[in-house]
Structures are given as C-alpha cells and as structure tokens.
Design a protein around this motif. Structure first.
Motif, PDB file in Angstrom:
ATOM      1  N   GLY A  46      -9.987  31.162  47.390  1.00  0.00           N
ATOM      2  CA  GLY A  46     -10.305  31.552  45.974  1.00  0.00           C
ATOM      3  C   GLY A  46     -11.782  31.333  46.032  1.00  0.00           C
ATOM      4  N   GLN A  47     -12.644  31.010  46.894  1.00  0.00           N
ATOM      5  CA  GLN A  47     -14.003  30.713  46.560  1.00  0.00           C
ATOM      6  C   GLN A  47     -14.793  32.108  46.324  1.00  0.00           C
ATOM      7  N   ARG A  48     -15.614  32.147  45.789  1.00  0.00           N
ATOM      8  CA  ARG A  48     -16.179  33.601  45.128  1.00  0.00           C
ATOM      9  C   ARG A  48     -17.836  33.340  45.569  1.00  0.00           C
ATOM     10  N   PHE A  49     -18.278  34.532  46.032  1.00  0.00           N
ATOM     11  CA  PHE A  49     -19.899  34.472  46.410  1.00  0.00           C
ATOM     12  C   PHE A  49     -20.057  35.816  46.677  1.00  0.00           C
ATOM     13  N   LEU A  50     -21.529  36.160  46.858  1.00  0.00           N
ATOM     14  CA  LEU A  50     -21.995  37.493  47.226  1.00  0.00           C
ATOM     15  C   LEU A  50     -22.342  37.692  48.540  1.00  0.00           C
ATOM     16  N   VAL A  51     -21.894  38.905  49.089  1.00  0.00           N
ATOM     17  CA  VAL A  51     -22.057  39.171  50.469  1.00  0.00           C
ATOM     18  C   VAL A  51     -23.253  40.447  50.527  1.00  0.00           C
ATOM     19  N   SER A  52     -23.785  40.739  51.512  1.00  0.00           N
ATOM     20  CA  SER A  52     -24.818  41.808  51.766  1.00  0.00           C
ATOM     21  C   SER A  52     -24.486  42.852  52.458  1.00  0.00           C
ATOM     22  N   MET A  53     -24.665  44.024  52.255  1.00  0.00           N
ATOM     23  CA  MET A  53     -24.083  45.132  53.053  1.00  0.00           C
ATOM     24  C   MET A  53     -25.393  45.418  54.198  1.00  0.00           C
ATOM     25  N   PRO A  54     -24.872  45.437  55.380  1.00  0.00           N
ATOM     26  CA  PRO A  54     -26.472  45.827  56.397  1.00  0.00           C
ATOM     27  C   PRO A  54     -26.770  47.229  56.154  1.00  0.00           C
ATOM     28  N   SER A  55     -27.956  47.261  56.691  1.00  0.00           N
ATOM     29  CA  SER A  55     -28.450  48.811  56.491  1.00  0.00           C
ATOM     30  C   SER A  55     -27.518  49.591  57.296  1.00  0.00           C
ATOM     31  N   LYS A  56     -26.968  49.524  58.285  1.00  0.00           N
ATOM     32  CA  LYS A  56     -26.012  50.655  58.910  1.00  0.00           C
ATOM     33  C   LYS A  56     -25.124  51.033  57.996  1.00  0.00           C
ATOM     34  N   TYR A  57     -24.553  50.529  57.266  1.00  0.00           N
ATOM     35  CA  TYR A  57     -23.238  50.943  56.267  1.00  0.00           C
ATOM     36  C   TYR A  57     -24.044  51.608  55.077  1.00  0.00           C
ATOM     37  N   ARG A  58     -25.179  51.170  54.891  1.00  0.00           N
ATOM     38  CA  ARG A  58     -25.682  51.849  53.260  1.00  0.00           C
ATOM     39  C   ARG A  58     -25.705  53.270  53.700  1.00  0.00           C
ATOM     40  N   LYS A  59     -25.262  54.167  52.322  1.00  0.00           N
ATOM     41  CA  LYS A  59     -25.197  55.319  52.375  1.00  0.00           C
ATOM     42  C   LYS A  59     -24.205  56.097  53.289  1.00  0.00           C
ATOM     43  N   ASN A  60     -23.417  55.250  54.099  1.00  0.00           N
ATOM     44  CA  ASN A  60     -22.530  55.840  54.934  1.00  0.00           C
ATOM     45  C   ASN A  60     -21.152  55.336  54.903  1.00  0.00           C
ATOM     46  N   ILE A  61     -20.867  54.069  54.245  1.00  0.00           N
ATOM     47  CA  ILE A  61     -19.548  53.646  54.041  1.00  0.00           C
ATOM     48  C   ILE A  61     -19.666  53.275  52.523  1.00  0.00           C
ATOM     49  N   TRP A  62     -18.612  53.471  51.949  1.00  0.00           N
ATOM     50  CA  TRP A  62     -18.250  53.154  50.768  1.00  0.00           C
ATOM     51  C   TRP A  62     -17.318  52.099  50.557  1.00  0.00           C
ATOM     52  N   ILE A  63     -17.651  51.200  49.572  1.00  0.00           N
ATOM     53  CA  ILE A  63     -16.860  49.940  49.384  1.00  0.00           C
ATOM     54  C   ILE A  63     -16.427  49.945  47.995  1.00  0.00           C
ATOM     55  N   LYS A  64     -15.352  49.657  47.639  1.00  0.00           N
ATOM     56  CA  LYS A  64     -14.856  49.600  46.297  1.00  0.00           C
ATOM     57  C   LYS A  64     -13.909  48.423  46.051  1.00  0.00           C
ATOM     58  N   ARG A  65     -13.780  48.161  44.687  1.00  0.00           N
ATOM     59  CA  ARG A  65     -13.104  46.697  44.206  1.00  0.00           C
ATOM     60  C   ARG A  65     -11.602  46.807  44.795  1.00  0.00           C
ATOM     61  N   GLY A  66     -11.209  45.780  45.401  1.00  0.00           N
ATOM     62  CA  GLY A  66     -10.129  45.536  46.078  1.00  0.00           C
ATOM     63  C   GLY A  66     -10.082  45.891  47.668  1.00  0.00           C
ATOM     64  N   ASP A  67     -11.055  46.384  48.276  1.00  0.00           N
ATOM     65  CA  ASP A  67     -11.100  46.369  49.738  1.00  0.00           C
ATOM     66  C   ASP A  67     -11.357  45.208  50.338  1.00  0.00           C
ATOM     67  N   PHE A  68     -11.052  45.257  51.617  1.00  0.00           N
ATOM     68  CA  PHE A  68     -11.024  43.882  52.571  1.00  0.00           C
ATOM     69  C   PHE A  68     -12.123  44.157  53.546  1.00  0.00           C
ATOM     70  N   LEU A  69     -12.896  43.119  53.682  1.00  0.00           N
ATOM     71  CA  LEU A  69     -14.051  43.050  54.541  1.00  0.00           C
ATOM     72  C   LEU A  69     -13.783  41.926  55.578  1.00  0.00           C
ATOM     73  N   ILE A  70     -14.486  42.011  56.380  1.00  0.00           N
ATOM     74  CA  ILE A  70     -14.838  40.744  57.599  1.00  0.00           C
ATOM     75  C   ILE A  70     -16.183  40.439  57.565  1.00  0.00           C
ATOM     76  N   VAL A  71     -16.692  39.195  57.190  1.00  0.00           N
ATOM     77  CA  VAL A  71     -17.915  38.803  56.877  1.00  0.00           C
ATOM     78  C   VAL A  71     -18.472  37.599  57.858  1.00  0.00           C
ATOM     79  N   ASP A  72     -19.693  37.685  58.017  1.00  0.00           N
ATOM     80  CA  ASP A  72     -20.385  36.653  58.909  1.00  0.00           C
ATOM     81  C   ASP A  72     -21.186  35.772  57.925  1.00  0.00           C
ATOM     82  N   PRO A  73     -20.998  34.308  58.109  1.00  0.00           N
ATOM     83  CA  PRO A  73     -21.727  33.272  56.992  1.00  0.00           C
ATOM     84  C   PRO A  73     -23.249  33.552  57.306  1.00  0.00           C
TER      85      PRO A  73
END
Length: 166
Positions: A46-73
């Motif tokens: 239930g912890q909420r925070f912001l994550v950044s998208m690396p430049s390799k995904y920008r304008k290539n992969i689209w993420i929308k509400r409800g999608d699941f991600l694996i993140v590195d702290p």
C-alpha cells in the motif's frame, strides 16, 4: 542505431523476455501518470511513490493506469524512489502467478484487469436478438468500449431517484 531499430529491440525485450524480480526489485501497480516520464505507483503493502521511466522506454513503450511494473529502488530519491526496470504484460503476470512470485494483494486486481481486457477484445453476443423499437433505444451501454485510462464512475439508482425528485 536508428530509432526504428532501437524501438524494435525494446519492444522485443518487453514482450518476449520472462522477468523474475530480484531481492531488491519489487512489483508495483501504476495508479496515475503525472507527466514528465514519472508514474505514481503502489506497492503490494500500500505504499505510494513516484517512479521514473528510463530513456530506453520513452516513446517506445506506453504505460497506463492499472499496469504492473518491476522497479529498482533509488536510495537517494526523496519523491522519486524507484526506476522502472521492466513492464509486465498479462502473460508475464500469469507466469509469475503460476510460479508463486505474485503478491497476494495484487491477485484479485490482476484478475479483474485481465478480465476487462478480455471483455474488450471479445465482445459478448446476447442470446436474445433485440427487436426494433423501444428496446433498441434503451440506455444499455454494456456493449460499448471501456476506456481503461479513465476512472469509471457508477451511478446508483438511489442517486438518480434523488436527482429526479429535486
């Protein structure tokens, strides 16, 4: 490397590769996208925070509400506490559930998310054909496309009766 070649490799990596989160990585769900390649996410706890998208995904992969991600702290971040390392599609979610690596808090959310996508791609045909006339002009919107990028508001019968009385 050309932009098209880069896009091809990034999409191939996301769709084809099977990813298992390491000890430091965690699975999160996207809540909203405030912009500037940032996404607000929620962990299974239930912890909420912001994550950044690396430049390799920008304008290539689209993420929308409800999608699941694996993140590195990210240790030094105050507001942005992680970086996206992998975008999970529904096939990845299923395989993680089978392996027992999927968080219990996201189990029912993932099932609803997959059911909504299946409903959009395969519209159900009604058993009774509608006759022309009054029935066809009814306000039944169940067969319309559901936009998953917008929150869905459900109006109860009590609220509509109160509006009619006023």
């Amino acid at each position: 490397m050309s932009q098209a070649t880069k896009r091809k490799h990034v999409v191939k990596e996301v769709l084809g590769e099977h990813m298992v989160p390491s000890d430091q990585q965690q699975i999160v769900r996207v809540l909203r996208t405030p912009g500037n390649n940032l996404h607000e996410v929620e962990t299974a706890q239930g912890q909420r925070f912001l994550v950044s998208m690396p430049s390799k995904y920008r304008k290539n992969i689209w993420i929308k509400r409800g999608d699941f991600l694996i993140v590195d702290p990210i240790e030094e971040g105050e507001k942005v506490k992680a970086e996206i390392s992998f975008v999970l599609c529904k096939d990845h979610v299923r395989s993680l559930q089978k392996e027992g690596l999927w968080p219990e808090a996201f189990s029912e959310v993932a099932e609803k998310h997959n059911n909504n996508r299946n409903r959009q791609t395969q519209p159900e045909l009604s058993a009774e054909p509608q006759s022309s006339g009054e029935e066809s002009s009814s306000e039944d919107d169940s067969d319309l496309f559901v936009n998953t990028n917008r929150r869905q508001y459900h109006e109860s019968e009590e609220e509509s009766e109160e509006e009619e009385v006023a």
